[in-house]
Design a protein around this motif. Structure first.
Motif, mmCIF file in Angstrom:
data_model
loop_
_atom_site.group_PDB
_atom_site.id
_atom_site.type_symbol
_atom_site.label_atom_id
_atom_site.label_comp_id
_atom_site.label_asym_id
_atom_site.label_seq_id
_atom_site.Cartn_x
_atom_site.Cartn_y
_atom_site.Cartn_z
ATOM 1 N N GLN A 52 33.102 -18.901 52.620
ATOM 2 C CA GLN A 52 31.706 -18.805 53.061
ATOM 3 C C GLN A 52 30.763 -19.724 52.304
ATOM 4 O OE1 GLN A 52 29.967 -14.797 53.358
ATOM 5 N NE2 GLN A 52 28.022 -15.696 52.739
ATOM 6 N N GLU A 55 38.415 -15.618 61.326
ATOM 7 C CA GLU A 55 37.070 -15.035 61.170
ATOM 8 C C GLU A 55 36.836 -13.942 62.213
ATOM 9 O OE1 GLU A 55 35.343 -15.676 58.581
ATOM 10 O OE2 GLU A 55 36.238 -17.565 57.911
ATOM 11 N N ASN A 73 36.131 -10.077 61.325
ATOM 12 C CA ASN A 73 34.941 -9.383 61.824
ATOM 13 C C ASN A 73 35.301 -8.100 62.564
ATOM 14 O OD1 ASN A 73 33.360 -11.391 60.717
ATOM 15 N ND2 ASN A 73 33.159 -12.537 62.634
ATOM 16 N N PRO A 85 32.659 -15.704 65.066
ATOM 17 C CA PRO A 85 33.264 -16.289 63.860
ATOM 18 C C PRO A 85 32.251 -17.075 63.028
ATOM 19 C CG PRO A 85 34.642 -16.741 65.783
ATOM 20 C CD PRO A 85 33.367 -16.124 66.294
ATOM 21 N N ILE A 92 28.807 -17.085 57.419
ATOM 22 C CA ILE A 92 29.694 -18.201 57.730
ATOM 23 C C ILE A 92 28.891 -19.141 58.644
ATOM 24 C CG2 ILE A 92 31.825 -18.934 58.848
ATOM 25 C CD1 ILE A 92 32.659 -17.300 56.539
#
Lengths: 451, 451
Positions: free
Chosen positions: A59, B44, B48, B341, B371
């Motif tokens: 990140q 990602e 999540n 993502p 991100i």
């Protein structure tokens, strides 16, 4: 105060089992040799470690992307990587009882079990093998990956093609790996099933030394920033004769575990070994074209390779402390707030209806933001101790005055200091304390954060 | 607009490979049958989904704790669970070429490969087996878990003893499971290595029906709240003759995948089957004593069992859309912001030094929170399309005027609406848009959120 680096493994194991960090795997069946299950607190600790990794490595950076490749990979992967040939320990077998032994574990030339004669050493591969498809035959053998690294090498070209990342850049992966170790032990330090966090950082040959040094420092700082005391970390360079076949240079980041200094993370300069090997075995080109310089080359790889379980053990050991408090020993875990399994505990002073009602309201409200505990059993002192022992940074006490003035008490784990805060400002106050980095930077070698 | 439920699997697979959501496993070696690697965007998306599960199931509730048990468990676990005996498919073998076939896949009575005569059907266990320790013999066989559930059953007593949770309460686990399926396919819908999210919710017998209904609704709403259209979900009750051996009642939450309605999640009332079996096989009591009523009983278990990979596929299919835009088709993924993502993309209008400098500053600042992607290649229109196609909810455009007035443009994915915001307020504006639940509740059956 516990002397640095002197907490015993027995105390850590006992705390982990007693409070639900880590249990022996399948315990009701007598356990499965050197496998471990993470309990309710352990799973939160592991999640926090992995999240801290992802945050720092993916990140907050602009040059690393994530990946999640399978545990089962094409068997040719392991031919190319050298694991099929070279990932093995020499074992001897007893000609009488047929048990096998690792040569370096033997004290004399006979079988430790029955005294029988032993064979000459033979190589025993450490990969777990299984069969895919209905027929158990050689053609269907697949292996449980012994490292996550190879998933990133075989996907190198896929990542270049789909992400627009240009060298230098890295891929990272967190996931399980399996090694059929003969010698396991030291709690979760070495087990047959474990979780890795690895970065494969692709660089232009010639810049590799610079990037290697960069990653050494970067990775050391990650542990220090999360609260590991500097004097419990050291770098150890691998001697020429101990270097893995793929490595040009390798350093271990060692941590002072209860059983002594041992590897927490390895950082290797793998050169072009992996991409060359996979090119050779797959017939697919894995080189890289630099748009700017118009050069084509095979990247070198710098690999920081850390263990989730070893990190968890190190964070537990480093956080562990005992200090005298009111005629008893206060056991506490000085976890960095971002690693603490429970961030806040809500404690009504008694079980009186009005207090419970107000406390439950606060509890429900804080759960929107963090993993929060609620405890109304026994004296407030015992409840503080229970939270100290699992490393909860803050306890919120709701007392009768809270019903009047709409304020509650925040009690800090390390200093045991208490401050009074309006309920309306509680969330913001906790958010600042939990996330404000300047609040929680540890002084060098120190255990208590500044306020 | 893509007709609901009508996106083809080919389009999803193509998008996933082109943009780095999902690649065939070990692709450079020709792939490993029905195994998949998640690329930079896929990992990602999966993170999540799993975080959304953990948040809804652990963090926001007061009655469920997490666990992370091993993939390798004591083999007695699978004797007790019924998997050793019953987890199998009937297969026939060709007497000539020795290939094996699933009976329901055969069109006639001869071998599809060579025409040879087939044996009578024999049961073939779907668990992957491997050997732990150096000797490959029956005594050392262990299995890769075919479900995460059993790890929670065998740890039931450990959790009760260490957490002070009282019934009704649940344990949840997210992790890999392995099934040596004969018939795989439909992309990541059915693969041999997959990831589960399961809850084992322990209740007092007699209250199980009520809790079962509670969980049906709760689980349906989880998908709807994350953006799945209601009309693409349905409940299907298992008929008596299709019920698993452990289940009293079972419903599937079906999703309308490109290949038709298929199971997204199963919710079962397992009764006391599991705890009774493990008590029998381990000799350890797994009953529960209710302090308040002074009753001792064996809890019933309600089990919502979801798949991470199937959820990812469903979220991808449901989010997929095509719409005409400026002489071309705009492909976009209407991901719920919490699943997207990439949350934000930063796009300088050109590569002029001053613009890049300002844009990189914004990029670095936003990465502290989310991100974030950065893209300065090609026209701004093409860059918007690239972000639409991967479901990025917001693009930030920095233009020459930004250098003067210190404002940037936020462009929304679904509406393509643009608003101008001071850079100093950008983070707060995005935080409100990304996390403010009231902003993003989907109207029933709708695809576009309200502002």
């Amino acid at each position: 105060m516990t002397e640095p680096g002197k907490v015993s493994m027995e105390k850590i194991v006992s705390l982990c089992q007693r409070r639900g960090f880590i249990f022996p795997s399948s315990e009701i069946y007598g356990g499965l040799s050197s496998c471990w299950d993470y309990g309710p607190l352990g799973v939160e600790l592991k999640r926090n470690i992995k999240d801290a990794w992802w945050r720092a490595v993916v990140q907050e950076r602009d040059d690393i992307v994530g990946l999640d490749a399978g545990i089962l990979m094409h068997p040719q992967t392991w031919a190319a990587s050298g694991h099929l040939e070279g990932f093995s320990d020499p074992l001897v077998e007893c000609k009488n009882c047929h048990l096998r032994w690792r040569v370096d574990d033997l004290k004399d030339k006979n079988c430790p079990a029955c005294g029988g004669e032993l064979t000459k050493p033979r190589l025993f591969n450490l990969m777990f093998k299984t069969f895919m498809g209905p027929v158990e035959e050689e053609a269907n053998v697949v292996y449980l990956r012994p490292e996550t690294a190879q998933g990133m090498f075989v996907n190198f070209q896929n990542v270049v093609n789909t992400t627009r990342k240009r060298i230098p850049f890295g891929i990272t992966q967190i996931g399980k790996a399996f090694r059929n170790e003969i010698t396991t032990g030291n709690f979760v330090f070495r087990s047959r099933e474990f979780e890795q966090m690895e970065i494969e950082f692709f660089v232009k040959p010639g810049t590799d030394e610079e990037w290697f040094n960069y990653w050494l420092e970067e990775r050391l700082n990650w542990y220090v920033n999360l609260g590991i005391k500097k004097e419990h970390l050291r770098l150890r360079q691998h001697a020429k004769d101990e270097l893995a076949h793929y490595a040009r240079v390798c350093y271990d980041i060692d941590y002072l575990f209860p059983m002594g200094w041992a590897e927490l993370e390895g950082i290797a300069n793998r050169g072009d070994f992996d991409l060359v090997q996979h090119t050779k075995y797959s017939g697919k080109s894995l080189d890289y074209f630099d748009d700017e310089t118009k050069e084509r080359f095979i990247p070198y790889i710098i690999e920081p390779s850390a263990g989730v379980d070893r990190s968890a053990l190190a964070f537990l050991c480093d956080a562990y402390d005992e200090e005298p408090a009111e005629d008893e020993i206060r056991v506490l875990l000085h976890f960095h707030p971002s690693l603490a399994p429970i961030k806040v505990a809500v404690l009504p002073l008694s079980r009186r209806e009005k207090l419970v009602e107000a406390a439950k309201q606060v509890y429900a409200d804080l759960r929107q933001c963090w993993i929060v505990d609620y405890d109304d059993a026994q004296s407030i002192g015992r409840r503080y101790r229970r939270q100290d022992e699992i490393g909860t940074p803050f306890c919120i006490t709701i007392d009768f005055q809270s019903l009047e003035d709409k304020q509650v008490t925040i009690r800090e784990r390390d200093t045991m200091k208490q401050i009074r805060v309006p309920i309306s400002e509680l969330k913001a106050a906790l958010a600042a304390k939990l996330s404000g980095e300047d609040l929680f930077v540890l002084p060098p070698g120190g255990q208590i954060w500044k306020e």
